[in-house]
Design a protein around this motif. Structure first.
Motif, PDB file in Angstrom:
ATOM      1  N   ASP A 295     -24.236  33.747  35.188  1.00 56.92           N
ATOM      2  CA  ASP A 295     -24.018  32.313  35.027  1.00 56.92           C
ATOM      3  C   ASP A 295     -23.588  31.679  36.351  1.00 56.92           C
ATOM      4  O   ASP A 295     -24.037  30.587  36.702  1.00 56.92           O
ATOM      5  CB  ASP A 295     -22.948  32.081  33.946  1.00 56.92           C
TER       6      ASP A 295
ATOM      7  N   ASP B 167     -18.325  27.497  37.499  1.00 58.20           N
ATOM      8  CA  ASP B 167     -18.046  28.633  36.631  1.00 58.20           C
ATOM      9  C   ASP B 167     -16.671  29.246  36.882  1.00 58.20           C
ATOM     10  O   ASP B 167     -16.455  30.403  36.589  1.00 58.20           O
ATOM     11  CB  ASP B 167     -19.161  29.696  36.754  1.00 58.20           C
TER      12      ASP B 167
ATOM     13  N   HIS C 290     -16.661  26.121  32.107  1.00 53.42           N
ATOM     14  CA  HIS C 290     -16.475  26.197  30.651  1.00 53.42           C
ATOM     15  C   HIS C 290     -15.377  27.189  30.249  1.00 53.42           C
ATOM     16  O   HIS C 290     -15.424  27.741  29.155  1.00 53.42           O
ATOM     17  CB  HIS C 290     -17.803  26.538  29.964  1.00 53.42           C
ATOM     18  N   HIS C 291     -14.422  27.433  31.148  1.00 57.44           N
ATOM     19  CA  HIS C 291     -13.280  28.287  30.806  1.00 57.44           C
ATOM     20  C   HIS C 291     -12.101  27.444  30.327  1.00 57.44           C
ATOM     21  O   HIS C 291     -11.952  26.301  30.758  1.00 57.44           O
ATOM     22  CB  HIS C 291     -12.839  29.117  32.025  1.00 57.44           C
TER      23      HIS C 291
ATOM     24  N   THR D  45     -21.871  27.625  32.159  1.00 56.13           N
ATOM     25  CA  THR D  45     -21.888  26.569  33.171  1.00 56.13           C
ATOM     26  C   THR D  45     -23.325  26.091  33.382  1.00 56.13           C
ATOM     27  O   THR D  45     -23.565  24.919  33.656  1.00 56.13           O
ATOM     28  CB  THR D  45     -21.266  27.085  34.480  1.00 56.13           C
TER      29      THR D  45
ATOM     30  N   ASP E  93     -24.728  34.573  29.812  1.00 59.63           N
ATOM     31  CA  ASP E  93     -23.416  34.203  29.271  1.00 59.63           C
ATOM     32  C   ASP E  93     -23.387  34.198  27.744  1.00 59.63           C
ATOM     33  O   ASP E  93     -22.312  34.111  27.153  1.00 59.63           O
ATOM     34  CB  ASP E  93     -22.953  32.848  29.821  1.00 59.63           C
TER      35      ASP E  93
END
Ligand code: 5GP
Ligand code: MN
Length: 342
Positions: free
Chosen positions: A30, A94, A120-121, A141, A173
């Motif tokens: 990703d 990311d 996206h964490h 991401t 991912d």
């Protein structure tokens, strides 16, 4: 200088010539896919763009279009520093915190130009970035970058090269569309990528069917000799020492995916892979359902990640790290056994 909204960001992109794109340390599919896609997009609109990653990444993701342009900072510090010295805008893809960029973190802390996080964490480090596009719902991401590019551009802009890179990001991912993929949007974006004419089956083979004999034998050895199953804690783990890795001529990426096999056992809710590296023990966690391995990685192993996929490091010995993991299991027993795995 805060960037207050997406229009301000687009205006800043318009007025910037030199842009840097970066990823987290130990880049995965990703990180490489989403950052190369953004690299291609910026190139296409006439920017002078440098893609800098902190360190080396595995062979199965080093064939993507544009790979030859990636600057691996630990191999070419001079070029990386020169790019930072001239940059007007930095993208951070990311990753959710400056320290996750490993060897790049000093440059990122020192730069005075705006930093834009697309990630996206959970729990983004808000104060360290001038603009943040962060959501934990999105598969990858790469999916966020698809949305970013289509929003930013006034004309059709997702080329076949960009689609190839983004497809790799989403595919890796989501474990080939097996987790983090319950939203229709992920498949809608993927369908758009396929409409560019990319060969999804070929891309899948390029990423997943390129094992060396050593890598496949290491997998076999891990499963037959090293898998420890603790049904009473719904946990399974595999530990690989330096000696084990050396026996199979370990190359970066060779342990990728092994942890998922431990999770594939019926009734197992948490899977862990421990590998002995230079000066540390690397832990890779996977879980099913509401059980958060992010919490475990963060609380006990200097790491973090997502609810169902996280990583961390231990600086104890190999044996003590395995013992520490074993000792933690009773603490989490109740929450592990609560998860229904049917
Ligand atoms: P993996 O097990 O594949 O190395 O990592 C799984 C997930 O956890 C990835 O999404 C990655 O972003 C995150 N992750 C891995 N290692 C670390 C770490 O040391 N710290 C944090 N915060 N996240 C990590
Ligand atoms: Mn990701």
């Amino acid at each position: 200088m805060k960037i207050n909204n997406i229009s301000e960001l687009f205006a800043l992109i318009d007025s910037s010539k030199k842009i840097i794109v970066t990823t987290h340390t130990n880049p995965d599919g990703d990180a490489i896919g989403s950052s190369l896609a953004l690299f291609h997009y910026f190139n296409g609109i006439g920017k002078d763009v440098s893609l800098i990653v902190p360190n080396k990444y595995p062979g199965f993701i080093s064939w993507l279009p544009g790979n030859e342009h990636i600057i691996v900072f630990e191999d070419d510090r001079k070029r990386g520093k020169a790019a930072f010295a001239e940059a007007e805008l930095v993208f951070c893809l990311d990753y959710n915190a400056i320290h996750r960029s490993g060897s790049l973190q000093e440059l990122l802390k020192a730069t005075e130009v705006p930093k834009v996080m697309i990630d996206h964490h959970p729990e983004p480090e808000v104060e360290a970035f001038e603009f943040i596009n962060s959501t934990t719902q999105t598969s990858s991401t790469a999916e966020l970058i698809y949305n970013f590019i289509t929003e930013a551009s006034k004309k059709p802009s997702v080329t076949k090269d960009i689609a190839t890179c983004l497809f790799v990001g989403i595919m890796t991912d989501t474990g080939s569309f097996s987790f983090a993929c319950n939203r229709p949007d992920t498949f809608q974006v993927t369908a758009k990528l396929l409409e560019t004419g990319i060969d999804a089956e070929w891309i899948h083979r390029k990423v997943y069917d390129t094992f060396s004999e050593d890598r496949l034998r290491l997998l076999g050895f891990s499963l037959s000799e090293k898998l420890v199953v603790r049904p009473e804690y719904a946990t399974a783990y595999i530990s690989l020492s330096k000696k084990d890795l050396a026996r199979f001529n370990y190359r970066v990426g060779d342990t990728e995916g092994i942890v998922n096999y431990a999770l594939s056992i019926k009734g197992i809710v948490m899977a862990v892979l421990l590998t002995e590296r230079k000066g540390k023990i690397r832990l890779s966690f996977r879980s099913k359902g509401a059980f958060s391995v992010n919490e475990i990685a963060k609380t006990h192993f200097n790491g973090g990640g997502h609810r169902n996929a996280a990583g961390g490091d231990s600086f104890d010995s190999f044996e003590s790290t395995i013992a520490k993991l074993e000792e933690l299991l009773p603490t989490y027993k109740e929450s592990l056994l609560k998860i229904e795995d049917d």
